[in-house]
Write an enzyme that holds these catalytic residues in place. Structure first.
Site, PDB file in Angstrom:
ATOM      1  N   ASN A 145       0.846  -1.195   0.000  1.00 20.96           N
ATOM      2  CA  ASN A 145       0.000   0.000   0.000  1.00 20.96           C
ATOM      3  C   ASN A 145       0.874   1.236   0.000  1.00 20.96           C
ATOM      4  OD1 ASN A 145       0.361  -0.484   3.069  1.00 20.96           O
ATOM      5  ND2 ASN A 145      -1.059  -2.082   2.412  1.00 20.96           N
ATOM      6  N   THR A 170      -8.070  -1.136  -0.509  1.00 14.94           N
ATOM      7  CA  THR A 170      -7.866  -2.508  -0.078  1.00 14.94           C
ATOM      8  C   THR A 170      -8.353  -3.464  -1.175  1.00 14.94           C
ATOM      9  OG1 THR A 170      -8.199  -4.037   1.773  1.00 14.94           O
ATOM     10  CG2 THR A 170     -10.123  -2.764   1.096  1.00 14.94           C
ATOM     11  N   SER A 202      -6.287  -1.589   4.558  1.00 17.55           N
ATOM     12  CA  SER A 202      -6.386  -1.920   5.990  1.00 17.55           C
ATOM     13  C   SER A 202      -5.097  -1.565   6.725  1.00 17.55           C
ATOM     14  CB  SER A 202      -6.668  -3.410   6.157  1.00 17.55           C
ATOM     15  OG  SER A 202      -5.601  -4.159   5.587  1.00 17.55           O
ATOM     16  N   GLU A 203      -4.013  -1.336   5.984  1.00 20.64           N
ATOM     17  CA  GLU A 203      -2.733  -1.033   6.643  1.00 20.64           C
ATOM     18  C   GLU A 203      -2.457   0.474   6.710  1.00 20.64           C
ATOM     19  OE1 GLU A 203       0.560  -4.238   6.360  1.00 20.64           O
ATOM     20  OE2 GLU A 203      -0.337  -4.193   4.377  1.00 20.64           O
TER      21      GLU A 203
HETATM   22 ZN   LIG Z   1       1.955  -5.846   4.173  1.00 21.13          ZN
END
Ligand SMILES: [Zn+2]
Length: 345
Positions: free
Chosen positions: A105, A120, A150-151
């Site tokens: 990401n 995502t 999500s990160e």
């Molecule tokens: Zn990762």
């Protein structure tokens, strides 16, 4: 016979709108011609970064700005240019096999506490500008139809902790991740690019996407721009732009790969001397890149095992050991070989 190019000729070329890159590759440049080309490249870079700055909102925005203003910026040509940059970097990550599945990401800061980031559940190799998301620094989505990565918390915690971070990049490049899985920092003092552009540390493992993971990474970004995430991957930040954050990945990954090849060659690796390393650290500092070794004395650079576990630095006292062969013995062998060959003739 290669042409000799003077500063005057370079200046005349630029004045006519030409580019010094068009000069013949084998041309011999006088020292002042080289200076003129460097000045030109410098002014072009200034121009390019001014262009990048125009991608920021005309009026500074933050998470409290009216929704209509945030939406208007998110749908503006300036934001579109950044979304295209995210797609471009995503493609390069995928083509280089630094990401797998929907992994990886990327984020770009676009205001005091807001960022544009990747979505995502989309492969980084095949993103479209309309997939991108606008988030505040708590991870709340402010605009965009796809759900943000999500990160994202880790990226935002880096930006909160490190005000200079304008872009962040996270991926799973295999060689670097191999070091992260083993919990080993790549040894230093071997290749200039790595010393100048990357400053690596390891963060312990936590579940990806959790605030704990983000905090462990953010705790390191004061003095490091490339963090190995144990048993997971790598995240980098840049004070310049998103491509520069991605470059950290290329540099680290190429380095880790080269180190593994070096380990297989069958000879101890030669390392730089403390003085040579000090010269590189001076360049690093002038570029505004952090490193915990800035300001250390040469002897301290060698004393500190934390930077290079398991690798001996080329301090003068150990020179024989690090050079890898005995030059006097080599010279003696060559003399004897020459004598034998002379007799055979
Ligand atoms: Zn990762």
């Amino acid at each position: 016979m290669p042409a000799v190019i003077t500063a005057k000729e370079v200046e005349d070329l630029i004045a006519k709108g030409g580019d010094p890159k068009s000069l013949p590759a084998d041309a011999i440049l006088t020292p002042s011609a080289k200076d003129a080309i460097r000045d030109y490249a410098h002014s072009r870079r200034g121009f390019a970064s001014a262009g990048a700055a125009s991608s920021a909102p005309a009026k500074p925005l933050n998470s409290k700005s009216p929704k209509a203003e945030l939406e208007a910026y998110f749908n503006s040509p300036a934001a579109h240019a950044l979304k295209e940059q995210l797609c471009d970097i995503g493609r390069r990550l995928w083509q280089r096999e630094y990401v797998d599945g929907n992994g990886g990401n990327i984020a770009i800061r676009v205001g005091e506490d807001i960022a544009i980031c990747t979505p995502t559940l989309v492969s980084k190799g095949f993103m479209k500008p309309e997939d991108m998301c606008l988030v505040d620094f708590e991870g709340n989505q402010l605009a965009g139809t796809k759900k943000r990565t999500s990160e994202i918390l880790m990226h935002l915690q880096i930006m909160k902790q490190q005000p200079k971070a304008v872009a962040t990049c996270h991926c799973h490049p295999p060689y670097s991740t191999g070091f992260a899985v083993a919990g080993v920092l790549p040894p230093t003092c071997m290749i200039p690019e790595f010393e100048v552009f990357a400053s690596v540390a390891i963060a312990p493992y936590r579940t990806p996407g959790t605030p704990e993971m983000g905090k462990l990474v953010a705790d390191l970004v004061d003095k490091h721009n490339t963090i190995l995430m144990a048993n997971h991957g790598v995240v980098s930040w840049s004070h310049n732009n998103v491509e520069d954050a991605y470059f950290k990945m290329e540099i680290l990954e190429a380095y880790c790969r080269t180190i593994l090849v070096t380990a297989q060659v069958g000879r101890p690796a030669n390392t730089m001397t403390p003085g040579q390393l000090q010269d590189l650290l001076k360049i690093k500092q002038s570029l505004g890149i952090p490193d915990p070794r800035h300001g250390l004395k040469e002897c301290e650079l060698c004393d500190n095992d934390e930077w290079r576990p398991g690798v001996q630095c080329a301090v003068p006292a150990r020179q024989e050991a690090t050079v890898g062969y005995d030059s006097e013995a080599e010279a003696a062998v060559k003399t004897i070989t020459d004598q034998i060959l002379a007799q055979i003739k």
